[in-house]
Design an enzyme around this catalytic site. Structure first.
Site, PDB file in Angstrom:
ATOM      1  N   ARG A 114     -15.919 -25.742 -24.504  1.00 14.56           N
ATOM      2  CA  ARG A 114     -16.249 -26.415 -25.689  1.00 14.56           C
ATOM      3  C   ARG A 114     -16.361 -25.673 -27.022  1.00 14.56           C
ATOM      4  O   ARG A 114     -16.685 -26.016 -27.889  1.00 14.56           O
ATOM      5  CB  ARG A 114     -17.349 -27.760 -25.572  1.00 14.56           C
ATOM      6  CG  ARG A 114     -17.071 -28.820 -24.685  1.00 14.56           C
ATOM      7  CD  ARG A 114     -18.079 -29.811 -24.682  1.00 14.56           C
ATOM      8  NE  ARG A 114     -17.915 -30.656 -23.725  1.00 14.56           N
ATOM      9  CZ  ARG A 114     -18.587 -30.904 -22.661  1.00 14.56           C
ATOM     10  NH1 ARG A 114     -19.469 -29.976 -21.982  1.00 14.56           N
ATOM     11  NH2 ARG A 114     -18.069 -31.898 -21.705  1.00 14.56           N
ATOM     12  N   LYS A 136      -6.388 -22.219 -38.106  1.00  8.71           N
ATOM     13  CA  LYS A 136      -5.412 -23.036 -37.282  1.00  8.71           C
ATOM     14  C   LYS A 136      -4.831 -22.102 -35.976  1.00  8.71           C
ATOM     15  O   LYS A 136      -4.493 -21.157 -36.068  1.00  8.71           O
ATOM     16  CB  LYS A 136      -3.906 -23.162 -38.350  1.00  8.71           C
ATOM     17  CG  LYS A 136      -4.148 -24.171 -39.249  1.00  8.71           C
ATOM     18  CD  LYS A 136      -2.689 -24.250 -39.748  1.00  8.71           C
ATOM     19  CE  LYS A 136      -2.546 -25.655 -40.564  1.00  8.71           C
ATOM     20  NZ  LYS A 136      -1.283 -25.654 -41.254  1.00  8.71           N
ATOM     21  N   LYS A 220      -5.234 -17.490 -49.634  1.00  8.38           N
ATOM     22  CA  LYS A 220      -5.332 -18.361 -48.512  1.00  8.38           C
ATOM     23  C   LYS A 220      -6.658 -18.834 -48.210  1.00  8.38           C
ATOM     24  O   LYS A 220      -7.081 -19.896 -47.887  1.00  8.38           O
ATOM     25  CB  LYS A 220      -4.721 -17.750 -47.183  1.00  8.38           C
ATOM     26  CG  LYS A 220      -4.897 -18.814 -46.030  1.00  8.38           C
ATOM     27  CD  LYS A 220      -3.939 -18.528 -44.964  1.00  8.38           C
ATOM     28  CE  LYS A 220      -3.896 -19.651 -43.896  1.00  8.38           C
ATOM     29  NZ  LYS A 220      -2.951 -19.457 -42.982  1.00  8.38           N
ATOM     30  N   GLU A 230      -6.453 -29.226 -44.056  1.00 11.08           N
ATOM     31  CA  GLU A 230      -5.208 -29.524 -44.283  1.00 11.08           C
ATOM     32  C   GLU A 230      -5.030 -30.995 -44.624  1.00 11.08           C
ATOM     33  O   GLU A 230      -4.047 -31.915 -44.273  1.00 11.08           O
ATOM     34  CB  GLU A 230      -3.818 -29.340 -43.353  1.00 11.08           C
ATOM     35  CG  GLU A 230      -2.419 -29.131 -43.962  1.00 11.08           C
ATOM     36  CD  GLU A 230      -1.674 -28.540 -43.081  1.00 11.08           C
ATOM     37  OE1 GLU A 230      -0.439 -29.362 -42.957  1.00 11.08           O
ATOM     38  OE2 GLU A 230      -1.534 -27.431 -42.819  1.00 11.08           O
ATOM     39  N   ARG A 234      -3.856 -27.598 -48.644  1.00 14.07           N
ATOM     40  CA  ARG A 234      -3.473 -26.630 -47.801  1.00 14.07           C
ATOM     41  C   ARG A 234      -2.190 -26.941 -47.143  1.00 14.07           C
ATOM     42  O   ARG A 234      -1.601 -25.783 -46.974  1.00 14.07           O
ATOM     43  CB  ARG A 234      -4.338 -26.682 -46.813  1.00 14.07           C
ATOM     44  CG  ARG A 234      -4.459 -25.366 -45.619  1.00 14.07           C
ATOM     45  CD  ARG A 234      -5.402 -25.273 -44.555  1.00 14.07           C
ATOM     46  NE  ARG A 234      -5.005 -24.276 -43.554  1.00 14.07           N
ATOM     47  CZ  ARG A 234      -5.810 -23.597 -42.784  1.00 14.07           C
ATOM     48  NH1 ARG A 234      -6.916 -24.028 -42.504  1.00 14.07           N
ATOM     49  NH2 ARG A 234      -5.402 -22.801 -41.826  1.00 14.07           N
ATOM     50  N   ASN A 238       2.785 -24.687 -46.339  1.00 16.29           N
ATOM     51  CA  ASN A 238       3.971 -24.919 -45.385  1.00 16.29           C
ATOM     52  C   ASN A 238       5.119 -24.910 -46.093  1.00 16.29           C
ATOM     53  O   ASN A 238       6.371 -25.529 -45.510  1.00 16.29           O
ATOM     54  CB  ASN A 238       3.852 -26.304 -44.576  1.00 16.29           C
ATOM     55  CG  ASN A 238       2.474 -26.266 -43.670  1.00 16.29           C
ATOM     56  OD1 ASN A 238       2.466 -25.446 -43.039  1.00 16.29           O
ATOM     57  ND2 ASN A 238       1.596 -27.274 -43.948  1.00 16.29           N
ATOM     58  N   HIS A 241       8.344 -24.242 -44.122  1.00 17.23           N
ATOM     59  CA  HIS A 241       8.080 -24.496 -42.758  1.00 17.23           C
ATOM     60  C   HIS A 241       8.641 -25.927 -42.134  1.00 17.23           C
ATOM     61  O   HIS A 241       9.047 -25.680 -41.015  1.00 17.23           O
ATOM     62  CB  HIS A 241       6.665 -24.446 -42.565  1.00 17.23           C
ATOM     63  CG  HIS A 241       6.109 -23.066 -42.378  1.00 17.23           C
ATOM     64  ND1 HIS A 241       5.882 -22.380 -43.787  1.00 17.23           N
ATOM     65  CD2 HIS A 241       5.246 -22.225 -41.875  1.00 17.23           C
ATOM     66  CE1 HIS A 241       5.463 -21.217 -43.596  1.00 17.23           C
ATOM     67  NE2 HIS A 241       4.880 -21.117 -42.335  1.00 17.23           N
ATOM     68  N   HIS A 258       9.453 -16.093 -36.476  1.00 17.28           N
ATOM     69  CA  HIS A 258       8.821 -17.138 -37.212  1.00 17.28           C
ATOM     70  C   HIS A 258       9.254 -16.661 -38.937  1.00 17.28           C
ATOM     71  O   HIS A 258       9.767 -17.757 -39.282  1.00 17.28           O
ATOM     72  CB  HIS A 258       7.335 -17.536 -37.171  1.00 17.28           C
ATOM     73  CG  HIS A 258       6.685 -18.290 -37.980  1.00 17.28           C
ATOM     74  ND1 HIS A 258       7.030 -19.542 -38.114  1.00 17.28           N
ATOM     75  CD2 HIS A 258       5.778 -18.265 -38.854  1.00 17.28           C
ATOM     76  CE1 HIS A 258       6.289 -20.163 -38.820  1.00 17.28           C
ATOM     77  NE2 HIS A 258       5.482 -19.355 -39.509  1.00 17.28           N
TER      78      HIS A 258
END
Length: 351
Positions: A114, A136, A220, A230, A234, A238, A241, A258
């Site tokens: 956890r 992330k 960032k 997000e 935020r 993207n 993306h 990427h």
């Protein structure tokens, strides 16, 4: 050494940027259970240096190199290793590598017992300016990139600019796509700076690289501190993306890097903005020129039609109630989230 702070209350942490690997926080350096997750290429170069940062011997787990291994199967394999080693909740996981290693290790850290501590030691430009910061973590699925994951902040991010010297030119270029993205979402003066320092960046002058990385990390960190999960601002990170993730998923993860897919996505977003009257053609060409200067692709794969983008876009994380949401520039260097882009419009613009 330069330091950027990600301000998240009790979960705040430093990003430290230097030519050599910065020192660990004392409580991390003293950890008795440490597992360094890396890939064979990176481990061969940097594993001894990173092990030397700790006071006790480290275990390590190596994942094959490449986006193709950022999967649930690899995630499970790392978890099985931790269980077999009978490691406790006091273990510290170390992500030593690029974005694949960082995302995978962070996701494991979020789930093992956890949640356990982890640190990021990013060794690619893309991971240094983007994926190692902000918490992330995820793995890919055939139906979508980064669709299975969690928000899990690291304890510390250690950035050595010296690792960039060993990057293949294609990997360095892929990182520049994310750097350029920062300028285009909300920082036109940074775009000017990148153009003015383009030759120094390409030559990898240490001081220029350190300042560029610091600027991106600061941008960032500021955004993440205001919108960690997000819910609003935020999402601007993207830019490019939605198109880029569709390219990666269509080709099969690992065919394009990427950053290469994001570069094409950035230009497509600007082309769409031009078709709506938000940008002048000269501004779109300015974006194209800086992407091309850093040897990035500026057109979608020849095998891919705009209708091939749509199925992947519909499973993107930014879709809400079936509505496509796009990050588009409404002026050069100023992007917003728009929800009124239709499939018909995409087909008309890119057909």
């Amino acid at each position: 050494m330069q330091t950027v702070a990600v301000q998240l209350g009790e979960r705040s942490y430093p990003i430290q940027i230097a030519q050599a690997f910065p020192a660990l926080l004392p409580e991390i350096a003293a950890a008795e259970q440490v597992v360094i997750v890396s890939n064979p290429t990176v481990a061969a170069r940097y594993l001894p240096q990173v092990e030397a940062l700790f006071q006790h011997p480290c275990r390590h787990y190596l994942v094959p190199d490449g986006e193709a291994y950022k999967t649930l199967a690899t995630f499970e394999a790392v978890l099985c290793y931790l269980l077999e080693q009978k490691l406790s909740r006091q273990v510290v996981l170390v992500a030593l590598g690029g974005g694949v290693i960082g995302d995978l290790t962070g996701f494991v850290a979020a789930c093992y017992q956890r949640g356990v501590r982890f640190i990021q030691i990013p060794t690619t430009l893309l991971s240094q300016v983007d994926s190692s910061v902000g918490g992330k973590t995820a793995v890919n699925h055939p139906l979508g990139k980064n669709m299975i994951g969690a928000f899990k902040q690291p304890e510390q991010v250690l950035i050595s600019t010296a690792t960039l010297a060993s990057l293949p030119p294609r990997e360095f270029a892929a990182g520049m796509a994310e750097v350029i993205k920062y300028a285009l979402i909300s920082d036109l003066p940074f775009l000017d700076w990148l153009e003015q320092h383009a030759d120094a960046i390409s030559a990898q002058q240490p001081a220029t690289l350190a300042e560029m990385i610091r600027h991106c990390c600061q941008m960032k960190a500021d955004i993440v501190s205001r919108d960690e999960t997000e819910q609003g601002e935020r999402a601007l990170l993207n830019l490019g993306h939605t198109f880029g993730h569709a390219i990666e998923a269509f080709l099969g993860y690992g065919e394009w890097l990427h950053g290469e897919a994001v570069a094409v996505g950035i230009l497509m977003a600007h082309q769409l903005a031009h078709s709506r009257g938000y940008l002048q053609l000269a501004e779109v060409e300015r974006v194209r020129n800086i992407l091309q200067h850093f040897k990035l692709p500026v057109s979608a794969p020849a095998s891919m039609h705009i209708t091939d983008f749509l199925p992947f876009m519909k499973t993107d994380k930014k879709v809400v109630n079936g509505q496509l949401r796009f990050i588009l520039p409404v002026a050069l260097g100023r992007s917003q989230m728009l929800t009124d882009v239709s499939e018909a419009e995409l087909i008309q613009v890119f057909n």
